[in-house]
Scaffold this motif. Structure first.
Motif, short mmCIF file in Angstrom:
data_model
loop_
_atom_site.label_atom_id
_atom_site.label_comp_id
_atom_site.label_asym_id
_atom_site.label_seq_id
_atom_site.Cartn_x
_atom_site.Cartn_y
_atom_site.Cartn_z
N GLN A 139 -15.15 -7.28 -61.08
CA GLN A 139 -13.71 -7.33 -60.87
C GLN A 139 -13.32 -8.33 -59.78
OE1 GLN A 139 -13.15 -2.57 -61.61
NE2 GLN A 139 -11.42 -3.62 -60.67
N TRP A 140 -14.21 -9.29 -59.48
CA TRP A 140 -13.91 -10.26 -58.44
C TRP A 140 -14.53 -11.61 -58.77
CZ3 TRP A 140 -18.06 -12.59 -56.12
CH2 TRP A 140 -19.29 -11.93 -56.23
N ASP A 141 -14.01 -12.65 -58.14
CA ASP A 141 -14.54 -14.01 -58.21
C ASP A 141 -14.42 -14.65 -56.84
OD1 ASP A 141 -14.89 -14.69 -61.31
OD2 ASP A 141 -13.02 -13.58 -61.07
N ALA A 142 -15.33 -15.55 -56.51
CA ALA A 142 -15.27 -16.28 -55.26
C ALA A 142 -15.71 -17.72 -55.51
CB ALA A 142 -16.17 -15.64 -54.19
N THR A 143 -15.12 -18.65 -54.76
CA THR A 143 -15.39 -20.07 -54.95
C THR A 143 -15.51 -20.78 -53.61
OG1 THR A 143 -14.16 -20.13 -57.05
CG2 THR A 143 -14.51 -22.22 -55.93
N THR A 173 -13.21 -26.04 -49.38
CA THR A 173 -12.41 -25.04 -50.10
C THR A 173 -13.14 -23.71 -50.12
OG1 THR A 173 -11.35 -26.67 -51.52
CG2 THR A 173 -11.45 -24.42 -52.35
N LEU A 174 -12.41 -22.62 -49.90
CA LEU A 174 -12.97 -21.28 -49.98
C LEU A 174 -11.87 -20.36 -50.51
CD1 LEU A 174 -15.40 -19.40 -49.40
CD2 LEU A 174 -14.37 -18.98 -47.13
N GLY A 175 -12.20 -19.56 -51.52
CA GLY A 175 -11.20 -18.67 -52.09
C GLY A 175 -11.80 -17.48 -52.79
N GLY A 176 -10.94 -16.50 -53.08
CA GLY A 176 -11.40 -15.30 -53.76
C GLY A 176 -10.29 -14.69 -54.59
N MET A 177 -10.68 -13.90 -55.59
CA MET A 177 -9.72 -13.21 -56.45
C MET A 177 -10.24 -11.81 -56.74
SD MET A 177 -8.10 -14.39 -60.12
CE MET A 177 -9.70 -14.51 -60.94
N TRP A 178 -9.29 -10.84 -56.77
CA TRP A 178 -9.64 -9.45 -57.03
C TRP A 178 -8.75 -8.91 -58.12
CZ3 TRP A 178 -13.26 -5.94 -56.28
CH2 TRP A 178 -12.96 -4.59 -56.49
N HIS A 179 -9.38 -8.24 -59.12
CA HIS A 179 -8.64 -7.57 -60.18
C HIS A 179 -8.51 -6.08 -59.83
CE1 HIS A 179 -8.90 -11.02 -62.89
NE2 HIS A 179 -10.12 -11.18 -62.43
N PHE A 180 -7.29 -5.58 -59.87
CA PHE A 180 -7.05 -4.20 -59.49
C PHE A 180 -7.55 -3.20 -60.53
CE2 PHE A 180 -3.70 -6.51 -57.16
CZ PHE A 180 -4.00 -6.09 -55.89
N ASP A 181 -7.61 -3.62 -61.79
CA ASP A 181 -7.96 -2.71 -62.88
C ASP A 181 -9.07 -3.31 -63.73
OD1 ASP A 181 -6.11 -4.71 -63.58
OD2 ASP A 181 -5.65 -3.71 -65.45
N GLN A 182 -9.81 -2.46 -64.44
CA GLN A 182 -10.92 -2.93 -65.26
C GLN A 182 -10.45 -3.79 -66.43
OE1 GLN A 182 -13.24 0.50 -66.39
NE2 GLN A 182 -14.18 0.69 -64.37
N ARG A 185 -5.61 -6.81 -65.86
CA ARG A 185 -4.21 -7.17 -66.09
C ARG A 185 -3.49 -7.50 -64.78
NH1 ARG A 185 -2.41 -6.59 -71.15
NH2 ARG A 185 -3.63 -5.34 -72.60
N TRP A 186 -3.96 -6.96 -63.66
CA TRP A 186 -3.37 -7.24 -62.36
C TRP A 186 -4.39 -7.92 -61.46
CZ3 TRP A 186 1.67 -6.63 -60.99
CH2 TRP A 186 2.46 -5.83 -61.80
N ASN A 187 -3.96 -8.94 -60.71
CA ASN A 187 -4.89 -9.60 -59.80
C ASN A 187 -4.15 -10.17 -58.60
OD1 ASN A 187 -4.47 -12.74 -60.05
ND2 ASN A 187 -4.36 -11.95 -62.16
N VAL A 188 -4.89 -10.35 -57.52
CA VAL A 188 -4.39 -11.02 -56.34
C VAL A 188 -5.42 -12.08 -55.95
CG1 VAL A 188 -5.45 -9.30 -54.80
CG2 VAL A 188 -3.59 -10.75 -53.96
N SER A 189 -4.97 -13.25 -55.53
CA SER A 189 -5.90 -14.34 -55.22
C SER A 189 -5.41 -15.14 -54.02
CB SER A 189 -6.05 -15.28 -56.42
OG SER A 189 -4.81 -15.89 -56.75
N ALA A 190 -6.34 -15.77 -53.33
CA ALA A 190 -6.03 -16.67 -52.22
C ALA A 190 -7.04 -17.80 -52.23
CB ALA A 190 -6.07 -15.93 -50.88
N LEU A 191 -6.55 -19.02 -52.05
CA LEU A 191 -7.40 -20.21 -52.07
C LEU A 191 -7.05 -21.06 -50.86
CD1 LEU A 191 -9.49 -21.67 -53.94
CD2 LEU A 191 -7.57 -23.04 -54.76
N SER A 192 -8.04 -21.32 -50.00
CA SER A 192 -7.78 -22.06 -48.76
C SER A 192 -8.46 -23.42 -48.78
CB SER A 192 -8.27 -21.25 -47.55
OG SER A 192 -9.68 -21.11 -47.58
N ARG A 193 -7.82 -24.38 -48.12
CA ARG A 193 -8.35 -25.74 -47.96
C ARG A 193 -8.37 -26.11 -46.48
NH1 ARG A 193 -9.22 -26.66 -53.57
NH2 ARG A 193 -7.29 -26.23 -54.70
N TYR A 194 -9.46 -26.70 -46.05
CA TYR A 194 -9.57 -27.21 -44.68
C TYR A 194 -9.87 -28.70 -44.76
CZ TYR A 194 -10.65 -27.29 -39.70
OH TYR A 194 -10.63 -27.56 -38.35
#
Length: 302
Positions: A139-143, A173-182, A185-194
């Motif tokens: 239920q997650w991804d990271a980059t 670049t560093l970021g992550g995403m989380w899905h609230f449900d299996q 259908r719902w997700n929250v994500s953040a992607l940062s750049r330095y």
């Protein structure tokens, strides 16, 4: 799984195009990636085209106050991005690489500069990213990604509309995403750049490091349409070296996004609108634009 491909298509968010008009003293323009932007795609070759229009409402000084007069501007951009995710892994992550070719058309009309108009168009600074690492969980991804904007475009220190920056930038670049449900259908994500910059041509100024976070909260409907709230927050962390002032740029915006995936064609189309509600200038540019952005993305499996 079909939805995994939808998420990855929506997410090819490990870099983007260069915008001299409204990047926070760097190459990366805020608001290029939105929903589900922190997940690397599966193995394969991908093309993504970015079409963007940015309209300036006003130009602000280092305190965030709008300067007097009728000051306006537009930035129109089309960027071509190619991503290759290999069949290799490193540190448990899928490994890939990318390159970006931006095409820009910039125009400013500035009362604050004595009623002058400034224009430029052409190919902007090129980006090469030899490292994309993508991790995937249930239920997650990271980059993580790393690359460099090369000082390849024409730059004129007397023209604030120059398509080139006059310096190079290393971008992490560093970021992550989380899905609230299996069902995802719902997700929250953040992607940062330095961004870390080199000295600018002809001016002797070295822009300070900058950091940007793009975020999104998305919901996928039963018909496959994804809708959500998006935004960005960007800060210049260090004052520009040898600049006339020690002001540090800052920029904030909120908006909405919609996207849809056609699996039979291997195509995804996304559109977004951002409204900037706060911006202040750094030492290098002296003024910072504040305005609104309309963005379209077309992604294609090759």
């Amino acid at each position: 799984m079909k939805y995994q491909k939808i998420v990855w298509l929506a997410a090819l968010g490990t870099s983007a195009i260069a915008m001299p008009a409204f990047a926070v003293n760097g190459h990366y323009p805020p608001g290029i990636e939105g929903l589900s932007a922190a997940a690397a795609p599966p193995e394969g070759l991908y093309y993504r085209g970015y079409l963007l229009r940015y309209d300036v409402d006003n130009f602000n000084d280092g305190s965030g106050a709008a300067v007097p007069g009728d000051n306006s501007g537009t930035v129109t951009a089309l960027a071509h991005r190619f991503i290759w995710m290999t069949d290799k892994q490193f540190l448990g992550a899928d490994y890939g690489m990318e390159t970006i070719i931006p095409m820009l058309d910039i125009e400013f009309d500035l009362d604050v500069a004595g009623g002058q108009s400034f224009k430029d168009d052409g190919i902007g600074d090129l980006f090469v990213g030899p490292v994309i690492l993508g991790w995937h969980g249930a239920q997650w991804d990271a980059t993580f990604a790393a690359g460099h904007w090369f000082d390849t475009a024409d730059f004129d220190a007397r023209n604030p509309a120059s398509v080139g920056k006059g310096y190079g930038s290393t971008m992490l670049t560093l970021g992550g995403m989380w899905h609230f449900d299996q069902e995802k259908r719902w997700n929250v994500s953040a992607l940062s750049r330095y961004e870390i910059k080199t000295e600018q041509d002809n001016t002797g100024i070295t822009p300070g490091d900058s950091w940007l976070v793009e975020w999104g909260i998305g919901h996928r409907l039963a018909n496959g349409l994804e809708l959500g709230l998006v935004g960005y927050d960007a800060w210049q962390l260090e004052a520009d070296e040898d600049a006339p002032t020690s002001d540090k740029a800052e920029r904030h915006a909120v908006g909405a996004e919609a996207g849809y995936f056609w699996p039979t064609a291997g195509v995804m189309l996304k559109g977004a609108y951002y409204h900037e509600y706060d911006a202040s200038a750094g030492g290098l540019k002296g003024l910072e634009s504040e305005g609104n952005t309309v963005r379209l993305q077309l992604t294609k499996f090759l």
